[in-house]
Motif scaffolding. Sequence first.
Motif, PDB file in Angstrom:
ATOM      1  N   MET A  79       1.113  -1.136   0.210  1.00 42.71           N
ATOM      2  CA  MET A  79      -0.046  -0.333   0.156  1.00 42.71           C
ATOM      3  C   MET A  79       0.904   1.580   0.079  1.00 42.71           C
ATOM      4  SD  MET A  79      -3.251   0.788   2.899  1.00 42.71           S
ATOM      5  CE  MET A  79      -4.265   0.576   2.052  1.00 42.71           C
ATOM      6  N   THR A  80       0.540   2.006  -0.839  1.00 40.36           N
ATOM      7  CA  THR A  80       1.243   3.338  -0.814  1.00 40.36           C
ATOM      8  C   THR A  80       0.441   4.778  -0.097  1.00 40.36           C
ATOM      9  OG1 THR A  80       0.025   4.091  -3.308  1.00 40.36           O
ATOM     10  CG2 THR A  80       2.211   3.051  -2.932  1.00 40.36           C
TER      11      THR A  80
ATOM     12  N   ALA B 159      -1.100   7.766   1.252  1.00 38.57           N
ATOM     13  CA  ALA B 159      -1.585   8.830   0.143  1.00 38.57           C
ATOM     14  C   ALA B 159      -0.936  10.311  -0.244  1.00 38.57           C
ATOM     15  CB  ALA B 159      -3.049   9.005   1.199  1.00 38.57           C
TER      16      ALA B 159
ATOM     17  N   ASN C 189      -0.867   5.407  17.415  1.00 42.28           N
ATOM     18  CA  ASN C 189      -1.383   6.938  16.414  1.00 42.28           C
ATOM     19  C   ASN C 189      -1.971   7.765  16.570  1.00 42.28           C
ATOM     20  OD1 ASN C 189      -1.853   4.411  14.227  1.00 42.28           O
ATOM     21  ND2 ASN C 189      -3.901   3.770  15.342  1.00 42.28           N
TER      22      ASN C 189
ATOM     23  N   HIS D  25      -6.643  15.213   0.546  1.00 42.65           N
ATOM     24  CA  HIS D  25      -6.040  15.236   0.151  1.00 42.65           C
ATOM     25  C   HIS D  25      -5.966  15.137  -1.712  1.00 42.65           C
ATOM     26  CE1 HIS D  25      -6.965  12.342   2.757  1.00 42.65           C
ATOM     27  NE2 HIS D  25      -6.238  10.840   2.356  1.00 42.65           N
TER      28      HIS D  25
ATOM     29  N   LYS E  49      -1.107   1.242  11.090  1.00 39.77           N
ATOM     30  CA  LYS E  49      -2.419   1.465  10.495  1.00 39.77           C
ATOM     31  C   LYS E  49      -1.735   2.406   9.344  1.00 39.77           C
ATOM     32  CE  LYS E  49      -7.095   2.863  11.165  1.00 39.77           C
ATOM     33  NZ  LYS E  49      -7.749   2.053  11.615  1.00 39.77           N
ATOM     34  N   PRO E  50      -1.810   1.597   8.350  1.00 42.52           N
ATOM     35  CA  PRO E  50      -0.655   2.373   7.304  1.00 42.52           C
ATOM     36  C   PRO E  50      -2.002   2.497   6.455  1.00 42.52           C
ATOM     37  CG  PRO E  50       0.188  -0.505   7.270  1.00 42.52           C
ATOM     38  CD  PRO E  50      -1.103  -0.235   8.680  1.00 42.52           C
ATOM     39  N   ALA E  51      -3.032   2.215   5.891  1.00 36.47           N
ATOM     40  CA  ALA E  51      -4.308   3.033   5.435  1.00 36.47           C
ATOM     41  C   ALA E  51      -4.130   4.714   6.021  1.00 36.47           C
ATOM     42  CB  ALA E  51      -5.418   2.095   5.785  1.00 36.47           C
ATOM     43  N   TRP E  52      -3.620   5.432   6.868  1.00 35.99           N
ATOM     44  CA  TRP E  52      -3.188   6.698   7.563  1.00 35.99           C
ATOM     45  C   TRP E  52      -2.881   7.418   6.508  1.00 35.99           C
ATOM     46  CZ3 TRP E  52      -5.516   6.873  12.820  1.00 35.99           C
ATOM     47  CH2 TRP E  52      -6.545   6.701  12.863  1.00 35.99           C
ATOM     48  N   ASP E  53      -1.716   6.271   5.977  1.00 41.38           N
ATOM     49  CA  ASP E  53      -0.221   6.866   6.178  1.00 41.38           C
ATOM     50  C   ASP E  53      -0.353   8.279   4.349  1.00 41.38           C
ATOM     51  OD1 ASP E  53       1.744   4.887   7.451  1.00 41.38           O
ATOM     52  OD2 ASP E  53       2.269   4.186   5.859  1.00 41.38           O
TER      53      ASP E  53
END
Length: 171
Positions: free
Chosen positions: A1-2, A4, A149, A41, A82-86
Amino acid sequence: MTAADVTLCFLLREGQSSEEVLLGLKKTGVGVGKVVGIGGHVEPGESVVAAICREVAEETSITIGPMDLVPAGTVEFVFPVKPAWDMFTTVFLCRKFSGDAVESSEIAPQWYPVDQLPHAQMWADAIHWLPAFLSGERGHWRVVLNDDNETVASSTHTPPLRRLPGEPRGS
């Protein structure tokens, strides 16, 4: 996952006794209740410059022009649990804009003296990079959060190797 792609802009003006920066109380989403920078974003196919001009207008009703943005650098936020928050955040400063800050569904904007930022109401990472950007430092910060976090596990700063795009020569 990259991570955002995100962008932030810190609008600055001369206040009654010192320089002021526009921040906002977050009303929705991640960080609700915290005082944050204006931004968000980058949409697919959108440049970071177009994104920040759009976000500032959406969140505050203030209009900024691409040529008035001063590139300050970047902040990479890493959330190990929580890598989705990176997030990879491009940061701009702006001293020329039009309109008055108006509350939106997402942000309640407020001007703060640059030397009296509301750190207790902000994300814990802001103390590591925001005062530096506001005082003229440039470069890249990498902030790794702890498992909660919220608190900062580490923060590193790398100065720019060259002049940033849009930055005047001699800086």
